[in-house]
Motif scaffolding. Structure first.
Motif, PDB file in Angstrom:
ATOM      1  N   UNK A  92       5.321  -6.317  14.620  1.00 33.12           N
ATOM      2  CA  UNK A  92       6.191  -5.140  14.261  1.00 33.12           C
ATOM      3  C   UNK A  92       5.569  -4.753  12.890  1.00 33.12           C
ATOM      4  N   UNK A  93       4.706  -3.579  12.901  1.00 38.54           N
ATOM      5  CA  UNK A  93       4.114  -3.266  11.410  1.00 38.54           C
ATOM      6  C   UNK A  93       5.251  -2.720  10.482  1.00 38.54           C
ATOM      7  N   UNK A  94       5.037  -3.189   9.081  1.00 38.12           N
ATOM      8  CA  UNK A  94       6.075  -2.796   8.172  1.00 38.12           C
ATOM      9  C   UNK A  94       5.548  -2.030   6.932  1.00 38.12           C
ATOM     10  N   UNK A  95       4.512  -2.742   6.627  1.00 34.20           N
ATOM     11  CA  UNK A  95       3.889  -2.287   5.050  1.00 34.20           C
ATOM     12  C   UNK A  95       2.582  -2.472   5.274  1.00 34.20           C
ATOM     13  N   UNK A  96       1.559  -1.409   4.434  1.00 35.08           N
ATOM     14  CA  UNK A  96       0.209  -1.732   4.345  1.00 35.08           C
ATOM     15  C   UNK A  96       0.084  -2.362   2.973  1.00 35.08           C
ATOM     16  N   UNK A  97      -0.701  -3.439   2.801  1.00 36.71           N
ATOM     17  CA  UNK A  97      -0.920  -4.072   1.522  1.00 36.71           C
ATOM     18  C   UNK A  97      -2.256  -3.956   1.099  1.00 36.71           C
TER      19      UNK A  97
END
Length: 313
Positions: free
Chosen positions: A258-263
């Motif tokens: 589940x993608x949440x945030x690009x780091x």
């Protein structure tokens, strides 16, 4: 994966990014605990964690791929002189390119998290640290932490890659976990990363923003030392959710991502070192077509800006 936490040599090799023959050699030398089922070798997850987190010396030398404690790196530094901190496989590739570079050196790898790597850099025990630490107050990656953790020390921050962070959940997401707020549900259990890792900091920052006390989450106190370890725990039903990068989710069966945030994953070095030959070699490698092509072949990275100096503190 067989028998819960029991791994085959092939699964261990994939997890540690080494060959199957190296796994057998580690078992043979007694460096990795194992047991036999008939004539087949099996390794438990806890023994992999033990292997990854203990410093080993043999004949007063350290293997190029062994885990070291950055707080004890001062003695190692006298012999090897160049330590790169971080857990991503791209750093192993960087180390190999550095050894082959005309201005390069054999680098010793330290597989510690972002916070501990910056701490070791501050104390002069390592030469290069990598970091993916998100600051919830500013919404920035890395720069706020470098300023706080290396006060008074001018540094150079070089971009490596962007990576997608998100939730590992069991296949088909039976608990319907889609965002940070879902962690409030008392029926959801997590498996956590170690204190000091960028992933752990990301979780704690979001929990703080939501007003959630970490210790109130079921499983918060259970820690693993890699994306593979937490993903495998979720896959075999040991937890409902874990946090990690998308790349690892593509290599572990039985989970969804589940993608949440690009780091932003960045490299940090002291400005006083920038003109030294080994550090120049690192910068040249990061900008080279050979290095980029090798990372593209692995997949899972957004390499826009690879090798670009993004900040000076």
């Amino acid at each position: 994966m067989e028998n819960g936490s029991a791994l085959t040599p092939i699964e261990v090799a994939k997890m540690l990014k080494i060959t199957k023959n190296t796994v057998y050699e580690l078992v043979k030398r007694g460096e990795l605990n194992s047991y036999r089922v008939g004539n087949k070798i099996r390794v438990e997850m806890k023994d992999i964690e033990i292997y990854k987190n203990k410093s080993k010396t043999k004949n007063n030398e350290l293997s190029n791929n062994e885990l070291i404690n950055p707080y004890k790196a001062e003695k190692i530094q006298k012999s090897y002189g160049f330590v790169i901190c971080g857990q991503d496989i791209m750093l192993d590739i960087l180390s190999r390119h550095l050894q082959q570079h005309t201005k390069g050196v054999q680098a010793l790898r330290s597989y510690v998290g972002s916070y501990d790597g910056l701490y070791a850099l501050y104390h002069g025990n390592v030469q290069i640290a990598t970091t993916h630490l998100w600051d919830g107050e500013t919404g920035e990656y890395n720069i706020p932490y470098v300023k706080r953790m290396l006060p008074g020390i001018p540094t150079i921050i070089v971009h490596l890659a962007n990576r997608m962070q998100g939730f590992y959940v069991r296949k088909d997401n039976p608990k319907g976990i889609n965002g940070w707020a879902d962690l409030k549900c008392p029926e959801i259990t997590i498996i956590n990363r170690e204190i000091g890792s960028g992933t752990r900091v990301l979780l704690d920052e979001h929990l703080k923003m939501l007003g959630i006390v970490g210790s109130s989450l079921a499983g918060y106190g259970r820690e693993c030392f890699s994306h593979f370890a937490v993903a495998s725990t979720v896959a075999r039903g040991g937890a409902d959710v874990a946090i990690g990068n998308e790349k690892t989710s593509q290599q572990v069966e039985g989970i969804d991502f589940i993608p949440l945030q690009t780091e932003s994953y960045d490299l940090v070095l002291k400005k006083e070192d920038i003109n030294k030959s080994h550090f120049q070699a690192v910068l040249e490698i990061l900008k080279s077509q050979e290095f980029r092509l090798e990372l593209e072949g692995i997949g899972g990275y957004d390499l826009k800006g690879l090798g670009k100096i993004v900040a000076e503190t």
